[in-house]
Design an enzyme around this catalytic site. Structure first.
Site, mmCIF file in Angstrom:
data_model
loop_
_atom_site.group_PDB
_atom_site.id
_atom_site.type_symbol
_atom_site.label_atom_id
_atom_site.label_comp_id
_atom_site.label_asym_id
_atom_site.label_seq_id
_atom_site.Cartn_x
_atom_site.Cartn_y
_atom_site.Cartn_z
ATOM 1 N NE ARG A 155 -2.771 -3.360 2.496
ATOM 2 C CZ ARG A 155 -2.658 -2.851 3.559
ATOM 3 N NH1 ARG A 155 -2.066 -3.123 4.175
ATOM 4 N NH2 ARG A 155 -3.218 -1.342 3.211
ATOM 5 C CD GLN B 280 4.697 -3.095 -2.855
ATOM 6 O OE1 GLN B 280 5.145 -2.019 -3.599
ATOM 7 N NE2 GLN B 280 4.756 -3.335 -1.859
ATOM 8 C CG ASP C 166 -2.623 0.064 -0.622
ATOM 9 O OD1 ASP C 166 -3.891 0.755 -0.211
ATOM 10 O OD2 ASP C 166 -1.900 -0.346 -0.503
ATOM 11 C CB SER D 148 -0.076 1.778 2.240
ATOM 12 O OG SER D 148 -0.616 0.110 1.811
ATOM 13 C CE1 TYR E 256 -5.970 -3.716 5.061
ATOM 14 C CE2 TYR E 256 -6.223 -5.798 4.370
ATOM 15 C CZ TYR E 256 -6.351 -4.737 3.911
ATOM 16 O OH TYR E 256 -6.766 -3.633 3.349
#
Length: 377
Positions: free
Chosen positions: A125, A130, A133, A136, A233
């Site tokens: 992350r 991004q 990912d 996400s 997280y």
């Protein structure tokens, strides 16, 4: 991998899986990089993509055996069955969501076959990753779908309505866990007209909750609220915080009509957020959607892919929520995979070459062995 890297796109074989790992859009872009694309016939049908659409984008269509023949890279939503992969090149990459903790035997089979398995859900992350990912992109859609499903099952309207026959009160929605899924659930419930509140173990999320027009529900002045772990997280809470939070949430839950729980840490059983005793305090007709159902659930009594009724409250949890939005979920997942390969594409070699930071983070197997430290531990 020679020039003209061959990428195989398989039809997903897991029960209930409707997504596909490449779309005509990403096929065209990958061909633009210099790759050859081969798509198994019917791979996109559940996501409303016909074989003809892939052909028009420049891919070849064939059976699994035909598309895998000589493949340098195999794409998947979920990890393909190792027994299918005989025709691929030695050392071929498997690029998919591989569920490394739940499918350890499959990972070992990839290693034994000399394949390089790259788990996209282990993508670090960090800012530059991004756009790659998958957690996400898929969680965003899952949070949206959870609210729609709960609204559909709930026997009342969401918004406040002023009518000649009287006023309909707005539904009260409570989102537990404010990651990507939770933020989208807040936004969706707000758009539908509910009164929305939310909670999380990370104090930094309070501003995000407020920015979406929802009410933060937090225990104040108790150690343990800073639960931001590695990689963004949430971590485990302190015992004192857990007790105080449980009391606050219990009193709040009793007044809610819709609850969405989203607490999930990859590779672990889902934390229990709502007990049977707490469900018993809720109003009959309330609905809980448990996004952690595939990992045991945040809610006591949740059963994946079933609507369970306890104390007049219905508890819903899909084992694969993004698969209920196959066209958009496929489009986003496919772009994640394209963004990943294109970021590392070496034009001179005609193939992707991973750097150490991301390569070490996602590589499960290499050279006939399992190499990822989290799996070796």
């Amino acid at each position: 991998m020679a020039a003209g890297t061959r990428i195989a796109v398989l039809r997903e074989r897991a029960s209930g899986e409707t997504r596909v790992s490449a779309t005509p859009e990403t096929v065209r872009k990958l061909i633009g990089l210099g790759a050859q694309l081969a798509v198994e016939s019917g791979a996109g049908s559940s996501a409303s993509i016909a074989d003809a659409d892939y052909l028009a984008a420049g891919a070849e269509i064939g059976t699994a055996e035909q598309v895998l023949a000589g493949a340098d890279i195999v794409f998947g939503i979920q990890g393909p069955d190792p027994s299918l992969l005989g025709p691929v090149r030695p050392g071929a990459w498997i690029v998919a969501g591989l569920d490394p903790f739940g499918q350890h035997g499959r990972v070992e089979a990839y290693a034994a076959s000399g394949l390089e398995a790259l788990a996209m859900e282990f993508m670090p992350r960090i800012t530059r990753a991004q756009s790659m990912d998958i957690l996400s992109s898929q969680s965003n859609l899952a949070g949206y779908k959870a609210v729609l499903v709960a609204a559909n099952i709930y026997g009342r309207a969401f918004p406040m309505m002023m009518t000649a026959a009287g006023t309909v009160s707005a539904a009260k929605a409570f989102i537990m866990g404010v990651g990507v899924a939770g933020l989208q659930a807040i936004a969706t419930a707000r758009r539908l007209g509910a009164q929305v509140s939310a909670t999380d173990v990370r104090s930094a999320t309070k501003e995000q909750i407020l920015s979406l027009g929802a009410k933060p529900i937090f225990v104040e002045n108790v150690a343990g609220i800073e639960g931001e772990g590695s990689g963004g997280y949430a971590t485990e809470m302190s015992e004192e915080y857990r007790r105080a939070q449980a009391e606050l949430v219990s009193s709040h839950l009793a007044k809610q009509d819709i609850v969405v729980t989203t607490a999930l840490i990859p590779g672990r059983a889902a934390p229990r957020l709502i007990s049977d005793a707490q469900i018993a305090t809720m109003k009959p007709g309330s609905v809980i959607f448990d996004l952690a159902a595939p990992q045991g659930g945040n809610v006591e009594g949740c059963v994946a892919d079933e609507v369970v009724e306890r104390h007049g409250v219905r508890i819903v949890g899909y084992s694969n929520t993004p698969a209920h939005l196959p066209a958009d979920a496929s489009a986003l997942f496919a772009r994640n995979l394209f963004n990943f390969l294109s970021a590392f594409w070496d034009k001179e070699q005609g193939k992707p070459v991973l750097d150490e930071e991301i390569g070490n983070a996602i590589r499960l197997t290499q050279g006939g062995k399992v190499v990822h430290e989290r799996l070796l531990a």
